[in-house]
Design a protein around this motif. Structure first.
Motif, PDB file in Angstrom:
ATOM      1  N   PRO A 143      -5.457  -8.783   1.665  1.00 31.22           N
ATOM      2  CA  PRO A 143      -7.004  -8.578   1.765  1.00 31.22           C
ATOM      3  C   PRO A 143      -7.648  -7.395   2.532  1.00 31.22           C
ATOM      4  CG  PRO A 143      -6.314 -10.636   2.751  1.00 31.22           C
ATOM      5  CD  PRO A 143      -4.819  -9.688   2.473  1.00 31.22           C
ATOM      6  N   VAL A 144      -6.793  -6.696   3.345  1.00 30.11           N
ATOM      7  CA  VAL A 144      -6.952  -5.282   3.807  1.00 30.11           C
ATOM      8  C   VAL A 144      -6.947  -4.325   2.745  1.00 30.11           C
ATOM      9  CG1 VAL A 144      -6.546  -3.664   5.718  1.00 30.11           C
ATOM     10  CG2 VAL A 144      -6.353  -6.231   6.146  1.00 30.11           C
ATOM     11  N   ARG A 145      -6.102  -4.248   1.955  1.00 27.14           N
ATOM     12  CA  ARG A 145      -6.115  -3.410   0.956  1.00 27.14           C
ATOM     13  C   ARG A 145      -7.096  -3.411  -0.067  1.00 27.14           C
ATOM     14  NH1 ARG A 145      -6.107   0.027  -2.209  1.00 27.14           N
ATOM     15  NH2 ARG A 145      -4.771   0.689  -3.614  1.00 27.14           N
ATOM     16  N   ASP A 146      -7.696  -4.559  -0.137  1.00 26.45           N
ATOM     17  CA  ASP A 146      -8.908  -4.576  -1.019  1.00 26.45           C
ATOM     18  C   ASP A 146      -9.998  -3.916  -0.528  1.00 26.45           C
ATOM     19  OD1 ASP A 146      -7.229  -6.504  -2.924  1.00 26.45           O
ATOM     20  OD2 ASP A 146      -8.181  -8.334  -1.794  1.00 26.45           O
ATOM     21  N   GLY A 147     -10.233  -3.542   0.831  1.00 27.78           N
ATOM     22  CA  GLY A 147     -11.296  -2.752   1.200  1.00 27.78           C
ATOM     23  C   GLY A 147     -10.752  -1.293   1.313  1.00 27.78           C
ATOM     24  N   ILE A 148      -9.655  -0.865   0.827  1.00 25.85           N
ATOM     25  CA  ILE A 148      -9.346   0.509   0.965  1.00 25.85           C
ATOM     26  C   ILE A 148      -9.718   1.186  -0.547  1.00 25.85           C
ATOM     27  CG2 ILE A 148      -7.232   2.314   0.797  1.00 25.85           C
ATOM     28  CD1 ILE A 148      -6.088   0.465   2.930  1.00 25.85           C
ATOM     29  N   LEU A 149     -10.446   2.501  -0.628  1.00 25.26           N
ATOM     30  CA  LEU A 149     -10.852   2.800  -1.818  1.00 25.26           C
ATOM     31  C   LEU A 149      -9.692   3.597  -2.609  1.00 25.26           C
ATOM     32  CD1 LEU A 149     -14.132   4.542  -0.269  1.00 25.26           C
ATOM     33  CD2 LEU A 149     -13.750   2.363  -1.493  1.00 25.26           C
ATOM     34  N   LEU A 150      -8.641   3.947  -2.267  1.00 21.51           N
ATOM     35  CA  LEU A 150      -7.520   4.632  -2.721  1.00 21.51           C
ATOM     36  C   LEU A 150      -6.917   4.017  -3.788  1.00 21.51           C
ATOM     37  CD1 LEU A 150      -5.889   6.581   0.347  1.00 21.51           C
ATOM     38  CD2 LEU A 150      -7.775   7.385  -1.242  1.00 21.51           C
ATOM     39  N   GLY A 151      -6.542   4.489  -4.923  1.00 20.25           N
ATOM     40  CA  GLY A 151      -5.369   3.760  -5.935  1.00 20.25           C
ATOM     41  C   GLY A 151      -4.192   3.741  -5.244  1.00 20.25           C
ATOM     42  N   ASP A 152      -3.370   3.009  -6.207  1.00 16.65           N
ATOM     43  CA  ASP A 152      -1.988   2.986  -5.548  1.00 16.65           C
ATOM     44  C   ASP A 152      -1.170   4.194  -5.197  1.00 16.65           C
ATOM     45  OD1 ASP A 152      -2.423   0.121  -5.680  1.00 16.65           O
ATOM     46  OD2 ASP A 152      -1.208   0.060  -7.619  1.00 16.65           O
ATOM     47  N   ALA A 153      -1.225   5.201  -5.917  1.00 19.63           N
ATOM     48  CA  ALA A 153      -0.613   6.683  -5.777  1.00 19.63           C
ATOM     49  C   ALA A 153      -0.889   7.210  -4.678  1.00 19.63           C
ATOM     50  CB  ALA A 153      -0.502   7.411  -7.373  1.00 19.63           C
TER      51      ALA A 153
END
Length: 281
Positions: free
Chosen positions: A39-49
């Motif tokens: 759920p926190v990752r969903d709010g981060i703008l960066l792509g995986d790499a």
């Protein structure tokens, strides 16, 4: 943000690892993890790499293993307080109510910018769900850990275990000074000169020890900050090229030397606190 509030118990986000009942030492490891809940990752703008690259730069890699090695080797096992989540979730060493200068570079309790000042979250993100879910429970538990050592031994010594990159990153506001192999961060109230001297001796064989450059200060829970002289604190910042492959690679042979030096510091602190009885000024 409701997904954050409904995520697994925030107490799973840190570990309090018991030491010897008579040890006053707490090895605090706040920035060693790369774990980010979905759920926190969903709010981060960066792509995986890009996120993996940012984690390489922002994470104090292998510091939890360093603290564990020192705890295992110490004569009197210290207590450990280890953050299980990345500082990209919340940074437990920022104070959310404080208008500190790190907010200017998007690195308050909830980061909005990366180490290279690129957008990490929307600039208008509401930090309260993350602070409410993760920050406050961490702060309460750390406060209780310090209070427990005070009750058990009459004192608490927080050794904050960090690392920092060889080259200055763009987010660093005071990174133009010396970058020694080991930097000791101090606090005018909570860092006695004797504690600094013990650390300088413990790390003397690692190529150089500096004070408060490029990072300064030492973490103390707010309940005890500038109120309880029996709480001592020291930040140990280790330059990453001394023990690992930068930016986010494996450990190097220097890791064993650092673990031995940290063990020496823990043992010396135990002996010092027994000899002085209290840490009063």
């Amino acid at each position: 943000m409701n997904d954050i509030l409904n995520s697994p118990d925030a107490q799973d986000s840190f570990a309090v690892l018991p030491g010897a009942v008579h040890s006053p030492v707490i090895l605090h490891v706040p920035h060693s993890s790369r774990e980010i809940p979905a759920p926190v990752r969903d709010g981060i703008l960066l792509g995986d790499a890009a996120l993996e690259s940012e984690l390489d730069h922002i994470t104090d890699a292998h510091t939890a293993e360093l603290a564990a090695a020192a705890a295992e080797a110490a004569g009197l096992t210290p207590w450990r307080f280890v953050n299980r989540l990345s500082r990209l979730v919340v940074d437990p060493e920022r104070f959310p109510d404080e208008r500190e200068e790190m907010l200017a570079v998007g690195m308050g309790a909830v980061y909005t910018r990366t180490t290279h000042r690129a957008p990490l979250r929307p600039a208008d993100v509401d930090p309260r769900p993350l602070v409410d879910r993760y920050f406050h429970s961490y702060a309460r538990a750390m406060t209780e850990a310090v209070a427990d050592r005070l009750t058990a031994t009459g004192r608490a010594v927080i050794i904050d275990v960090h690392s920092y990159p060889t080259a200055r990153l763009p987010y660093e506001l005071h990174g133009d000074g010396p970058r020694p192999p080991v930097c000791l961060g101090t606090d005018s109230f909570h860092t006695p000169p004797e504690l600094v001297s013990l650390a300088e001796k413990a790390f003397a064989g690692l190529g150089g020890v500096g004070i408060d450059s490029p990072f300064s200060g030492a973490y103390v829970p707010l309940r005890h900050y500038e109120r309880e002289p029996q709480v001592a604190a020291l930040m140990v910042e280790i330059r990453r090229d001394t023990y690992m492959k930068e930016p986010g690679g494996p450990v190097s042979p220097g890791f064993a030397r650092l673990a031995a030096a940290l063990t020496t510091l823990v043992d010396a602190v135990d002996e010092w606190t027994r000899s002085v009885g209290t840490l009063g000024r």
